[in-house]
Design a protein around this motif. Structure first.
Motif, mmCIF file in Angstrom:
data_model
loop_
_atom_site.group_PDB
_atom_site.id
_atom_site.type_symbol
_atom_site.label_atom_id
_atom_site.label_comp_id
_atom_site.label_asym_id
_atom_site.label_seq_id
_atom_site.Cartn_x
_atom_site.Cartn_y
_atom_site.Cartn_z
ATOM 1 N N ARG A 1 37.460 -83.695 -74.697
ATOM 2 C CA ARG A 1 37.267 -83.668 -73.483
ATOM 3 C C ARG A 1 36.183 -82.574 -73.177
ATOM 4 O O ARG A 1 35.157 -82.420 -72.259
ATOM 5 C CB ARG A 1 38.598 -83.360 -72.359
ATOM 6 C CG ARG A 1 39.421 -84.456 -72.445
ATOM 7 C CD ARG A 1 40.543 -84.227 -71.467
ATOM 8 N NE ARG A 1 41.528 -83.439 -71.971
ATOM 9 C CZ ARG A 1 42.281 -83.742 -72.773
ATOM 10 N NH1 ARG A 1 42.579 -84.969 -73.153
ATOM 11 N NH2 ARG A 1 43.422 -82.744 -73.167
ATOM 12 N N GLU A 2 36.414 -81.308 -73.648
ATOM 13 C CA GLU A 2 35.502 -80.288 -73.626
ATOM 14 C C GLU A 2 33.993 -80.720 -74.088
ATOM 15 O O GLU A 2 33.094 -80.267 -73.268
ATOM 16 C CB GLU A 2 35.813 -79.154 -74.349
ATOM 17 C CG GLU A 2 35.031 -77.992 -74.789
ATOM 18 C CD GLU A 2 35.762 -76.927 -75.517
ATOM 19 O OE1 GLU A 2 34.815 -76.506 -76.462
ATOM 20 O OE2 GLU A 2 36.648 -76.852 -75.976
ATOM 21 N N LEU A 3 33.839 -81.149 -74.939
ATOM 22 C CA LEU A 3 32.575 -81.982 -75.597
ATOM 23 C C LEU A 3 31.900 -82.709 -74.728
ATOM 24 O O LEU A 3 30.799 -82.598 -74.290
ATOM 25 C CB LEU A 3 32.706 -82.224 -76.984
ATOM 26 C CG LEU A 3 31.701 -82.692 -77.835
ATOM 27 C CD1 LEU A 3 30.480 -81.678 -77.902
ATOM 28 C CD2 LEU A 3 31.741 -83.539 -79.204
ATOM 29 N N ALA A 4 32.398 -83.725 -74.141
ATOM 30 C CA ALA A 4 32.240 -84.656 -73.318
ATOM 31 C C ALA A 4 31.522 -84.016 -72.104
ATOM 32 O O ALA A 4 30.514 -84.270 -71.662
ATOM 33 C CB ALA A 4 33.112 -85.622 -72.697
ATOM 34 N N SER A 5 32.233 -83.099 -71.448
ATOM 35 C CA SER A 5 32.056 -82.162 -70.248
ATOM 36 C C SER A 5 30.631 -81.500 -70.532
ATOM 37 O O SER A 5 29.810 -81.400 -69.636
ATOM 38 C CB SER A 5 32.940 -81.255 -69.806
ATOM 39 O OG SER A 5 32.696 -80.487 -68.796
ATOM 40 N N VAL B 1 24.950 -80.752 -70.002
ATOM 41 C CA VAL B 1 23.455 -80.268 -70.312
ATOM 42 C C VAL B 1 22.350 -81.396 -70.403
ATOM 43 O O VAL B 1 21.150 -81.236 -70.221
ATOM 44 C CB VAL B 1 23.604 -79.793 -71.783
ATOM 45 C CG1 VAL B 1 22.303 -79.986 -72.533
ATOM 46 C CG2 VAL B 1 24.452 -78.677 -72.283
ATOM 47 N N THR B 2 22.891 -82.903 -70.395
ATOM 48 C CA THR B 2 22.223 -83.874 -70.281
ATOM 49 C C THR B 2 22.080 -84.518 -69.004
ATOM 50 O O THR B 2 21.144 -85.447 -68.934
ATOM 51 C CB THR B 2 22.442 -84.882 -71.633
ATOM 52 O OG1 THR B 2 23.639 -85.380 -71.145
ATOM 53 C CG2 THR B 2 22.619 -84.131 -72.939
ATOM 54 N N GLY B 3 23.178 -84.595 -68.267
ATOM 55 C CA GLY B 3 23.188 -85.272 -66.939
ATOM 56 C C GLY B 3 23.741 -86.703 -67.145
ATOM 57 O O GLY B 3 23.816 -87.499 -66.194
ATOM 58 N N LEU B 4 24.035 -87.020 -68.639
ATOM 59 C CA LEU B 4 24.985 -88.318 -68.651
ATOM 60 C C LEU B 4 26.135 -88.135 -68.024
ATOM 61 O O LEU B 4 26.779 -87.213 -67.553
ATOM 62 C CB LEU B 4 25.030 -88.361 -70.302
ATOM 63 C CG LEU B 4 23.932 -88.718 -71.051
ATOM 64 C CD1 LEU B 4 24.303 -88.624 -72.576
ATOM 65 C CD2 LEU B 4 23.143 -89.948 -70.618
ATOM 66 N N LYS B 5 26.998 -89.256 -68.109
ATOM 67 C CA LYS B 5 28.371 -89.432 -67.680
ATOM 68 C C LYS B 5 29.181 -90.051 -68.694
ATOM 69 O O LYS B 5 30.100 -90.695 -68.862
ATOM 70 C CB LYS B 5 28.371 -90.452 -66.540
ATOM 71 C CG LYS B 5 27.785 -89.990 -65.309
ATOM 72 C CD LYS B 5 27.924 -90.733 -64.110
ATOM 73 C CE LYS B 5 27.423 -90.460 -62.963
ATOM 74 N NZ LYS B 5 26.631 -89.574 -62.285
ATOM 75 N N SER B 6 29.283 -88.933 -69.840
ATOM 76 C CA SER B 6 30.135 -89.519 -70.970
ATOM 77 C C SER B 6 31.613 -88.919 -70.926
ATOM 78 O O SER B 6 31.819 -88.064 -69.658
ATOM 79 C CB SER B 6 29.785 -88.728 -72.396
ATOM 80 O OG SER B 6 29.670 -87.161 -72.001
ATOM 81 N N PHE B 7 32.526 -89.469 -71.664
ATOM 82 C CA PHE B 7 33.986 -89.282 -71.521
ATOM 83 C C PHE B 7 34.578 -89.332 -72.790
ATOM 84 O O PHE B 7 34.282 -90.221 -73.726
ATOM 85 C CB PHE B 7 34.272 -90.095 -70.384
ATOM 86 C CG PHE B 7 34.357 -91.680 -70.778
ATOM 87 C CD1 PHE B 7 35.460 -92.466 -71.124
ATOM 88 C CD2 PHE B 7 33.360 -92.419 -70.326
ATOM 89 C CE1 PHE B 7 35.306 -93.713 -71.328
ATOM 90 C CE2 PHE B 7 32.967 -93.466 -70.660
ATOM 91 C CZ PHE B 7 33.933 -94.362 -70.990
ATOM 92 N N ARG B 8 35.782 -88.918 -73.096
ATOM 93 C CA ARG B 8 36.674 -88.952 -74.048
ATOM 94 C C ARG B 8 37.320 -90.410 -74.236
ATOM 95 O O ARG B 8 37.652 -91.061 -73.169
ATOM 96 C CB ARG B 8 37.803 -88.029 -73.986
ATOM 97 C CG ARG B 8 38.826 -88.163 -75.160
ATOM 98 C CD ARG B 8 39.868 -87.287 -75.052
ATOM 99 N NE ARG B 8 40.857 -87.512 -76.317
ATOM 100 C CZ ARG B 8 41.762 -88.459 -76.076
ATOM 101 N NH1 ARG B 8 42.096 -88.952 -75.088
ATOM 102 N NH2 ARG B 8 42.596 -88.701 -77.162
#
Length: 124
Positions: free
Chosen positions: A15-19, A24-31
């Motif tokens: 979760r920390e990494l996705a956030s 940094v990138t503006g993506l909407k990644s998630f666990r």
């Protein structure tokens, strides 16, 4: 540390990494749902989803066998028939998220680096 605490630590790092990636990138990644515990999740097998072209294998351990972790990511890519580039990201205790280490094969790195060089006007 018990197995449950290890899994909780790993889940929290995902979760920390996705956030951090999003910040940094503006993506909407998630666990990825059900990503922890060595199981290939329902949605693709990577630990972090929403990172185009990259298959993230997140590891929050003090001593990591990077070769085994990369083999795990590559095996999950085969199982899920993904075309993404495998990337192992590892953070130890007391490291900031941005200090995490990344591992990918040289040929995969050079694809990214070549695109970067072209974007920056260093190649034609």
């Amino acid at each position: 540390m018990s197995g449950r605490r290890h899994k909780q630590k790993g889940d929290a790092y995902e979760r920390e990494l996705a956030s951090y990636i999003n910040e940094v990138t503006g993506l909407k990644s998630f666990r990825a749902p059900l990503s922890g515990g060595g199981h290939v999740g329902m949605v693709g097998g990577a630990d972090i989803l929403g990172v185009p072209d990259v298959f993230v294998e997140a590891k929050r351990v003090e001593r990591l066998n990077f070769h085994d972790a990369l083999r795990q990511a590559e095996g999950n890519i085969i199982k899920t028939k993904s075309k993404d580039c495998p990337l192992v990201i590892n953070r130890k205790s007391r490291m900031k998220t941005g200090e995490s280490l990344c591992l990918l094969r040289l040929d995969d790195f050079l694809k990214f680096y070549k695109a970067y060089l072209k974007q920056e006007g260093h190649t034609t």
